[in-house]
Design an enzyme around this catalytic site. Sequence first.
Site, PDB file in Angstrom:
ATOM      1  N   SER A   4     -37.434  -0.205 -36.526  1.00  0.00           N
ATOM      2  CA  SER A   4     -38.582  -0.712 -35.774  1.00  0.00           C
ATOM      3  C   SER A   4     -38.206  -1.993 -35.032  1.00  0.00           C
ATOM      4  O   SER A   4     -37.208  -2.650 -35.347  1.00  0.00           O
ATOM      5  CB  SER A   4     -39.742  -0.999 -36.733  1.00  0.00           C
ATOM      6  OG  SER A   4     -40.042   0.163 -37.481  1.00  0.00           O
TER       7      SER A   4
HETATM    8  C1  LIG Z   1     -40.016   3.480 -37.942  1.00  0.00           C
HETATM    9  S1  LIG Z   1     -38.848   4.249 -38.970  1.00  0.00           S
HETATM   10  C2  LIG Z   1     -38.656   3.110 -40.321  1.00  0.00           C
HETATM   11  C3  LIG Z   1     -37.922   1.858 -40.032  1.00  0.00           C
HETATM   12  C4  LIG Z   1     -37.398   1.197 -41.287  1.00  0.00           C
HETATM   13  N1  LIG Z   1     -38.452   0.656 -42.078  1.00  0.00           N
HETATM   14  C5  LIG Z   1     -36.334   0.184 -40.970  1.00  0.00           C
HETATM   15  O1  LIG Z   1     -36.491  -0.995 -41.344  1.00  0.00           O
HETATM   16  O2  LIG Z   1     -35.331   0.561 -40.325  1.00  0.00           O
HETATM   17  C6  LIG Z   1     -39.785   5.503 -39.829  1.00  0.00           C
HETATM   18  C7  LIG Z   1     -38.965   6.264 -40.829  1.00  0.00           C
HETATM   19  O3  LIG Z   1     -39.846   7.072 -41.603  1.00  0.00           O
HETATM   20  C8  LIG Z   1     -39.135   8.226 -41.973  1.00  0.00           C
HETATM   21  N2  LIG Z   1     -40.125   9.193 -42.460  1.00  0.00           N
HETATM   22  C9  LIG Z   1     -40.952  10.004 -41.749  1.00  0.00           C
HETATM   23  N3  LIG Z   1     -41.727  10.710 -42.593  1.00  0.00           N
HETATM   24  C10 LIG Z   1     -41.384  10.350 -43.856  1.00  0.00           C
HETATM   25  C11 LIG Z   1     -41.829  10.733 -45.151  1.00  0.00           C
HETATM   26  N4  LIG Z   1     -42.794  11.627 -45.329  1.00  0.00           N
HETATM   27  N5  LIG Z   1     -41.245  10.155 -46.220  1.00  0.00           N
HETATM   28  C12 LIG Z   1     -40.260   9.233 -46.060  1.00  0.00           C
HETATM   29  N6  LIG Z   1     -39.788   8.842 -44.865  1.00  0.00           N
HETATM   30  C13 LIG Z   1     -40.361   9.384 -43.776  1.00  0.00           C
HETATM   31  C14 LIG Z   1     -38.385   8.587 -40.707  1.00  0.00           C
HETATM   32  O4  LIG Z   1     -37.329   9.490 -40.959  1.00  0.00           O
HETATM   33  C15 LIG Z   1     -37.937   7.209 -40.234  1.00  0.00           C
HETATM   34  O5  LIG Z   1     -36.668   6.901 -40.760  1.00  0.00           O
END
Ligand SMILES: C[S@@+](CC[C@H](N)C(=O)[O-])C[C@H]1O[C@@H](n2cnc3c(N)ncnc32)[C@H](O)[C@@H]1O
Length: 238
Positions: free
Chosen positions: A78
């Site tokens: 993000s």
């Molecule tokens: C905006 S990114 C997160 C950024 C992260 N917090 C960082 O600091 O880099 C959102 C993440 O959520 C993951 N994601 C989507 N659905 C999910 C789920 N049901 N459970 C766990 N992770 C999930 C995606 O694969 C992605 O890596």
Amino acid sequence: MAGWIVPPPKTPTKSPAQYAEERRRKVRWLEAQGLLESERIKAALLAVPRENFIPAEYRDYSYEEVPLPLPGVSATISCPHSYPLFYEPLGLDRGHRFLEVGTGSGYGAAVAREVVGAEGLVVSVEIDPLTHEFAKQNLKRAGYTDVVLVLGDGGLGYPQAAPYDRIAITAACADIPAPLIAQLNVGGRAIAPLVENEGQNLTLVTKQPEGVRRETLCQVLYVALRGAYAGGAESVDR
Ligand SMILES: C[S@@+](CC[C@H](N)C(=O)[O-])C[C@H]1O[C@@H](n2cnc3c(N)ncnc32)[C@H](O)[C@@H]1O
């Protein structure tokens, strides 16, 4: 990646000293914007080299306000301002048991670990195996060996380490998944981008004995939550 313009991949050129200066400048900017107030969160943002959580071809953009692609399906780190945007209203603090849904690069987990300290706990769940592996390597290299990294559907939470004091969902969903509310302590807070009226609203939820209290904070744009609680954000992939 609708909604954001991803800068072109390139060979990284910046030195560690340049990144450190950009990090300090970013923290001053976040304070000036009124997004960053807490000393613990400020110290955490200064302590974690964000550039070490970003693939080499995007590393030069580490401190720009744009989400950057990661290995995996629709995975991103993000924007820098997202972290105080989530952690300040959560009131994330020393000693908290914290659950992150969406490990991404591992950067958010590292910042959270700096905030909660050794007496707290950080658990982070990632659904994409490639992204999970990327985060695991980043956190190991950075020395965050006590963050609990789980490969799985974060919509289901991680009951093995519940209850949590704070939960951050970093992907957009129709509502906060019920298992996460169940795994939150009474008095605890959760934050998530909720899909509403074809946009997304960052929403803070406080669990009270009689139910949950909701507060809409601002409009945001995040990748869609996958898994059992996917839904509501299909038209928005960033
Ligand atoms: C905006 S990114 C997160 C950024 C992260 N917090 C960082 O600091 O880099 C959102 C993440 O959520 C993951 N994601 C989507 N659905 C999910 C789920 N049901 N459970 C766990 N992770 C999930 C995606 O694969 C992605 O890596």
